[in-house]
Motif scaffolding. Structure first.
Motif, PDB file in Angstrom:
ATOM      1  N   ILE A  16      23.379  79.123 -12.595  1.00 15.91           N
ATOM      2  CA  ILE A  16      24.274  77.377 -12.443  1.00 15.91           C
ATOM      3  C   ILE A  16      24.954  77.336 -13.735  1.00 15.91           C
ATOM      4  CG2 ILE A  16      23.954  75.248 -11.930  1.00 15.91           C
ATOM      5  CD1 ILE A  16      20.897  75.013 -10.772  1.00 15.91           C
ATOM      6  N   TYR A  17      26.691  77.542 -13.147  1.00 16.05           N
ATOM      7  CA  TYR A  17      26.942  76.974 -14.299  1.00 16.05           C
ATOM      8  C   TYR A  17      27.676  75.974 -14.864  1.00 16.05           C
ATOM      9  CZ  TYR A  17      26.744  82.038 -13.851  1.00 16.05           C
ATOM     10  OH  TYR A  17      26.923  83.083 -14.012  1.00 16.05           O
ATOM     11  N   ALA A  18      27.228  74.868 -15.463  1.00 21.04           N
ATOM     12  CA  ALA A  18      27.880  73.154 -15.369  1.00 21.04           C
ATOM     13  C   ALA A  18      30.003  73.218 -16.240  1.00 21.04           C
ATOM     14  CB  ALA A  18      26.888  72.861 -16.112  1.00 21.04           C
ATOM     15  N   PRO A  23      34.469  65.350 -13.726  1.00 20.99           N
ATOM     16  CA  PRO A  23      33.648  64.423 -13.940  1.00 20.99           C
ATOM     17  C   PRO A  23      32.256  64.123 -13.089  1.00 20.99           C
ATOM     18  CG  PRO A  23      35.615  63.961 -12.873  1.00 20.99           C
ATOM     19  CD  PRO A  23      35.584  65.086 -13.604  1.00 20.99           C
ATOM     20  N   GLY A  24      32.152  64.334 -11.966  1.00 23.65           N
ATOM     21  CA  GLY A  24      31.416  64.389 -11.351  1.00 23.65           C
ATOM     22  C   GLY A  24      30.144  65.800 -11.483  1.00 23.65           C
ATOM     23  N   HIS A  25      30.021  65.840 -12.527  1.00 24.68           N
ATOM     24  CA  HIS A  25      28.832  66.811 -12.970  1.00 24.68           C
ATOM     25  C   HIS A  25      28.936  68.141 -11.717  1.00 24.68           C
ATOM     26  CE1 HIS A  25      28.258  63.578 -15.967  1.00 24.68           C
ATOM     27  NE2 HIS A  25      27.991  63.304 -14.886  1.00 24.68           N
ATOM     28  N   ARG A  26      29.196  68.227 -11.591  1.00 21.69           N
ATOM     29  CA  ARG A  26      30.176  69.649 -10.615  1.00 21.69           C
ATOM     30  C   ARG A  26      28.808  70.907 -10.959  1.00 21.69           C
ATOM     31  NH1 ARG A  26      32.607  69.285  -5.592  1.00 21.69           N
ATOM     32  NH2 ARG A  26      32.187  70.610  -4.398  1.00 21.69           N
ATOM     33  N   ASP A  33      28.193  74.698  -3.533  1.00 20.12           N
ATOM     34  CA  ASP A  33      27.813  73.282  -5.317  1.00 20.12           C
ATOM     35  C   ASP A  33      26.900  72.705  -4.748  1.00 20.12           C
ATOM     36  OD1 ASP A  33      30.032  74.958  -5.283  1.00 20.12           O
ATOM     37  OD2 ASP A  33      31.887  74.062  -5.579  1.00 20.12           O
ATOM     38  N   MET A  34      25.992  72.258  -5.878  1.00 18.17           N
ATOM     39  CA  MET A  34      25.859  71.532  -6.022  1.00 18.17           C
ATOM     40  C   MET A  34      25.697  70.061  -6.538  1.00 18.17           C
ATOM     41  SD  MET A  34      21.827  71.442  -7.003  1.00 18.17           S
ATOM     42  CE  MET A  34      21.639  73.105  -8.063  1.00 18.17           C
ATOM     43  N   ARG A  35      26.178  68.935  -6.488  1.00 18.43           N
ATOM     44  CA  ARG A  35      26.117  67.937  -6.902  1.00 18.43           C
ATOM     45  C   ARG A  35      25.226  66.609  -7.401  1.00 18.43           C
ATOM     46  NH1 ARG A  35      31.538  65.992  -6.805  1.00 18.43           N
ATOM     47  NH2 ARG A  35      31.806  64.373  -7.888  1.00 18.43           N
ATOM     48  N   ILE A  36      25.172  66.677  -8.956  1.00 22.10           N
ATOM     49  CA  ILE A  36      24.196  65.605  -8.859  1.00 22.10           C
ATOM     50  C   ILE A  36      24.860  64.258  -9.529  1.00 22.10           C
ATOM     51  CG2 ILE A  36      22.430  65.154 -11.306  1.00 22.10           C
ATOM     52  CD1 ILE A  36      22.019  68.801 -11.284  1.00 22.10           C
TER      53      ILE A  36
END
Length: 108
Positions: A16-18, A23-26, A33-36
């Protein structure tokens, strides 16, 4: 190992790469893709802004009444009980094996 599909199934892992600029902390996994999404806090505001705090003291006493441990001005949330405040002060602020006060020793 035998043919494909035989043997124990290994769990699927992702790297996982942040991207802090997003702005959506994708978080990018490379494939999916995982959205937090933010919960319980407001952007740009301290998470402690909505909590009132109070100062209290904590003491541990021997059965004879002598004080073993004392810490004044422990800042805790206003809604905490004295027991909760004591646990915080006695378990997390006191270093085991460190004397509460120093004693002068004569040098040779």
């Amino acid at each position: 190992m035998g043919a494909r599909g035989s043997g124990p199934k290994r769990p699927r892992t992702f790297k996982i790469y942040a991207d802090a600029r997003d702005p959506g902390h994708r978080l990018t996994t490379g494939q999916n893709d995982m959205r937090i999404e933010r919960r319980y806090t407001t952007d740009g505001q301290s998470p402690y802004a909505g909590i009132s705090f109070r100062l209290t003291k904590s003491e541990i006493r021997n059965p004879d009444g002598s004080v073993v441990f004392r810490l004044d001005d422990v800042e805790v949330p206003e809604f905490w009980s004295q027991v909760a405040s004591d646990v915080l002060a006695q378990k997390y602020f006191r270093k085991a094996g460190v004397a509460a006060a120093l004693k002068k020793v004569e040098e040779e």
